[in-house]
Design an enzyme around this catalytic site. Structure first.
Site, PDB file in Angstrom:
ATOM      1  N   TYR A  30      -6.441 -98.241  48.542  1.00  0.00           N
ATOM      2  CA  TYR A  30      -5.365 -97.774  48.988  1.00  0.00           C
ATOM      3  C   TYR A  30      -5.196 -96.785  49.936  1.00  0.00           C
ATOM      4  O   TYR A  30      -4.499 -97.034  51.047  1.00  0.00           O
ATOM      5  CB  TYR A  30      -4.666 -97.196  47.478  1.00  0.00           C
ATOM      6  CG  TYR A  30      -3.281 -96.934  47.780  1.00  0.00           C
ATOM      7  CD1 TYR A  30      -2.238 -98.115  48.155  1.00  0.00           C
ATOM      8  CD2 TYR A  30      -2.703 -95.834  47.776  1.00  0.00           C
ATOM      9  CE1 TYR A  30      -0.752 -97.470  47.958  1.00  0.00           C
ATOM     10  CE2 TYR A  30      -1.339 -95.383  47.786  1.00  0.00           C
ATOM     11  CZ  TYR A  30      -0.327 -96.384  47.938  1.00  0.00           C
ATOM     12  OH  TYR A  30       1.071 -96.052  48.175  1.00  0.00           O
ATOM     13  N   ASP A  31      -5.945 -95.756  49.546  1.00  0.00           N
ATOM     14  CA  ASP A  31      -6.219 -94.678  50.681  1.00  0.00           C
ATOM     15  C   ASP A  31      -6.461 -94.850  51.745  1.00  0.00           C
ATOM     16  O   ASP A  31      -5.866 -94.664  53.022  1.00  0.00           O
ATOM     17  CB  ASP A  31      -7.038 -93.490  50.001  1.00  0.00           C
ATOM     18  CG  ASP A  31      -6.429 -92.794  48.847  1.00  0.00           C
ATOM     19  OD1 ASP A  31      -5.514 -93.302  48.048  1.00  0.00           O
ATOM     20  OD2 ASP A  31      -7.039 -91.771  48.413  1.00  0.00           O
TER      21      ASP A  31
ATOM     22  N   PHE B 109       5.527 -91.434  30.923  1.00  0.00           N
ATOM     23  CA  PHE B 109       6.187 -90.437  30.095  1.00  0.00           C
ATOM     24  C   PHE B 109       7.651 -90.798  29.662  1.00  0.00           C
ATOM     25  O   PHE B 109       7.881 -90.701  28.303  1.00  0.00           O
ATOM     26  CB  PHE B 109       6.172 -89.115  30.971  1.00  0.00           C
ATOM     27  CG  PHE B 109       5.049 -88.543  31.025  1.00  0.00           C
ATOM     28  CD1 PHE B 109       3.650 -89.045  30.793  1.00  0.00           C
ATOM     29  CD2 PHE B 109       4.724 -87.301  31.656  1.00  0.00           C
ATOM     30  CE1 PHE B 109       2.413 -88.587  31.031  1.00  0.00           C
ATOM     31  CE2 PHE B 109       3.593 -86.556  32.096  1.00  0.00           C
ATOM     32  CZ  PHE B 109       2.459 -87.055  31.760  1.00  0.00           C
TER      33      PHE B 109
ATOM     34  N   ARG C 216      -0.630 -81.486  44.787  1.00  0.00           N
ATOM     35  CA  ARG C 216       0.061 -82.303  45.905  1.00  0.00           C
ATOM     36  C   ARG C 216       1.293 -81.673  45.988  1.00  0.00           C
ATOM     37  O   ARG C 216       2.047 -81.647  45.201  1.00  0.00           O
ATOM     38  CB  ARG C 216      -0.048 -83.687  45.692  1.00  0.00           C
ATOM     39  CG  ARG C 216       0.652 -84.550  46.875  1.00  0.00           C
ATOM     40  CD  ARG C 216       0.639 -85.983  46.434  1.00  0.00           C
ATOM     41  NE  ARG C 216      -0.445 -86.769  46.447  1.00  0.00           N
ATOM     42  CZ  ARG C 216      -0.902 -87.802  45.721  1.00  0.00           C
ATOM     43  NH1 ARG C 216       0.101 -88.239  44.925  1.00  0.00           N
ATOM     44  NH2 ARG C 216      -1.939 -88.507  45.689  1.00  0.00           N
TER      45      ARG C 216
HETATM   46  N1  UDP Z   1      -0.857 -89.073  34.750  1.00  0.00           N
HETATM   47  C1  UDP Z   1      -0.971 -88.853  33.526  1.00  0.00           C
HETATM   48  N2  UDP Z   1      -0.666 -89.526  32.431  1.00  0.00           N
HETATM   49  C2  UDP Z   1      -0.183 -90.886  32.866  1.00  0.00           C
HETATM   50  C3  UDP Z   1      -0.198 -91.491  33.907  1.00  0.00           C
HETATM   51  C4  UDP Z   1      -0.629 -90.421  35.048  1.00  0.00           C
HETATM   52  O1  UDP Z   1      -1.349 -87.550  33.293  1.00  0.00           O
HETATM   53  O2  UDP Z   1      -0.017 -91.751  31.706  1.00  0.00           O
HETATM   54  C5  UDP Z   1      -1.352 -88.160  35.860  1.00  0.00           C
HETATM   55  C6  UDP Z   1      -2.390 -88.700  36.924  1.00  0.00           C
HETATM   56  O3  UDP Z   1      -3.789 -88.559  36.260  1.00  0.00           O
HETATM   57  C7  UDP Z   1      -1.937 -87.828  38.154  1.00  0.00           C
HETATM   58  C8  UDP Z   1      -0.543 -87.651  38.179  1.00  0.00           C
HETATM   59  O4  UDP Z   1      -0.221 -87.938  36.731  1.00  0.00           O
HETATM   60  O5  UDP Z   1      -2.769 -86.659  38.147  1.00  0.00           O
HETATM   61  C9  UDP Z   1       0.066 -88.608  38.980  1.00  0.00           C
HETATM   62  O6  UDP Z   1      -0.253 -89.939  38.647  1.00  0.00           O
HETATM   63  P1  UDP Z   1       0.447 -91.274  39.203  1.00  0.00           P
HETATM   64  O7  UDP Z   1      -0.322 -92.457  38.499  1.00  0.00           O
HETATM   65  O8  UDP Z   1       1.896 -91.345  38.812  1.00  0.00           O
HETATM   66  O9  UDP Z   1       0.299 -91.181  40.867  1.00  0.00           O
HETATM   67  P2  UDP Z   1      -0.642 -90.652  41.959  1.00  0.00           P
HETATM   68  O10 UDP Z   1       0.002 -89.446  42.493  1.00  0.00           O
HETATM   69  O11 UDP Z   1      -2.021 -90.070  41.121  1.00  0.00           O
HETATM   70  O12 UDP Z   1      -0.935 -91.744  42.922  1.00  0.00           O
END
Ligand code: UDP
Length: 310
Positions: free
Chosen positions: A143-144, A189, A274
């Site tokens: 992706y990146d 969540f 971020r």
């Molecule tokens: N994350 C989490 N629980 C979940 C899904 C994601 O703690 O059920 C964390 C994940 O490790 C990351 C952040 O939430 O640090 C954002 O994850 P997401 O997949 O939404 O998007 P990303 O910004 O990583 O692409």
């Protein structure tokens, strides 16, 4: 105006299409339902000025239009990692075909880039001039690096005078029309709390993200397209930064759930922090900044999922 949206069945695609249709534009949506849903397209089909073409953007196409919005690509880590080679093809070939179509029809192009091009950033908050810290061989690289190569294609087409390709770097965005099994943090969540099951926190939950409500992002898209000239990449996102623990607590508060958290292993290469620096967006996009803050945006998103599950 006639807009072509690739990835119209996806979360951002349907939100952008609805905004443009409400403003009276014609919208042609392209999608192959790789990560977008037929439900989103059924909704758009209620509009007379919407036309859907089922098409996989890794293959070229020729569709007359005034503006191409290149949004096709799975954006959720579990989705884009499921078929990583296809993800890279969508990013690179999908963007090449969007640019070629724009060139053929002298259309303006908006490309949905991402904060992921900064990788696990060593500069905080991230400005557009930061070049990033990306692992080229890790599980997120499809992706990146795909999105980085897509930016290169857009920049070269622009430099060569072949297409005016506008680049927006989208930071974590959420809102109505996300899939309930999207797999990203906000939907996970919300769905977990609505089902009164434990929220899954990856790692210790100290990693941060800055969450933008989708309507604010779409307003940013519209303003980028309205710019009289190309200003290079522009960050779009909400600069308010939260840890995942803070997000979890806020979701539980709004839903009224009090399940204990379930701590899970931290995914490989998960960025620790971020936050967008939106100085450039504010300067060029007539003072654009997000208006909807986290609790309001989460409430609207929770409402959407409650209605969907009725
Ligand atoms: N994350 C989490 N629980 C979940 C899904 C994601 O703690 O059920 C964390 C994940 O490790 C990351 C952040 O939430 O640090 C954002 O994850 P997401 O997949 O939404 O998007 P990303 O910004 O990583 O692409």
């Amino acid at each position: 105006m006639k807009y072509l949206i690739t990835g119209a069945a996806g979360f951002l695609g349907v939100n952008l299409a609805l905004r443009l249709l409400r403003e009276g534009h014609e919208v042609i949506g392209l999608d192959n339902y790789h990560s977008g849903t037929e439900k989103n397209i059924s909704l758009l089909k209620k509009w007379e000025k919407f036309k859907f073409i089922k098409h996989d953007v890794i293959n070229a196409y020729d569709i007359p239009c005034d503006v191409v919005c290149n949004l096709a690509c799975p954006a959720s880590p579990p989705h884009y990692q499921k078929d990583p080679i296809y993800t890279l093809k969508i990013s690179v070939l999908g963007t090449l075909h969007a640019l070629e179509n724009a060139e053929r029809h002298k259309a303006l192009l908006l490309h949905a880039s991402t904060s992921e091009i900064y990788g696990d950033p060593l500069v905080h908050p991230q400005t557009e001039s930061y070049l990033g810290n990306v692992n080229t061989t890790g599980p997120r690289a499809c992706y990146d690096e795909g999105k980085r190569a897509a930016e290169t294609l857009c920049a070269d087409f622009t430099r060569l005078g072949r297409v005016d390709a506008r680049l927006v770097r989208i930071f974590n965005t959420y809102g109505p029309f996300m899939r309930d099994d999207d797999g990203r943090v906000v939907t996970n969540f919300i769905i977990q709390s609505m089902n009164n099951t434990p929220i899954t926190i990856y790692g210790k939950g100290q990693q941060t993200r800055s969450f933008c409500f989708v309507d604010d992002l779409i307003e940013g898209f519209i303003r980028v397209l309205a710019l009289p000239s190309n200003q290079g990449p522009i960050n779009l996102g909400n600069p308010n930064e939260f840890t995942m623990l803070e997000l979890a607590a806020e979701v539980q508060r709004l839903i009224g759930s009090n399940q204990p958290f379930s701590f899970q292993p931290m995914p490989i290469d998960d960025p620790r922090q971020r936050q967008p620096d939106i100085t450039k967006a504010k300067k060029f996009l007539q003072g654009w900044e997000p208006k909807i803050q986290l609790s309001e945006g989460l409430s609207k998103t929770i409402e959407y999922f409650k209605n969907e599950n009725k």
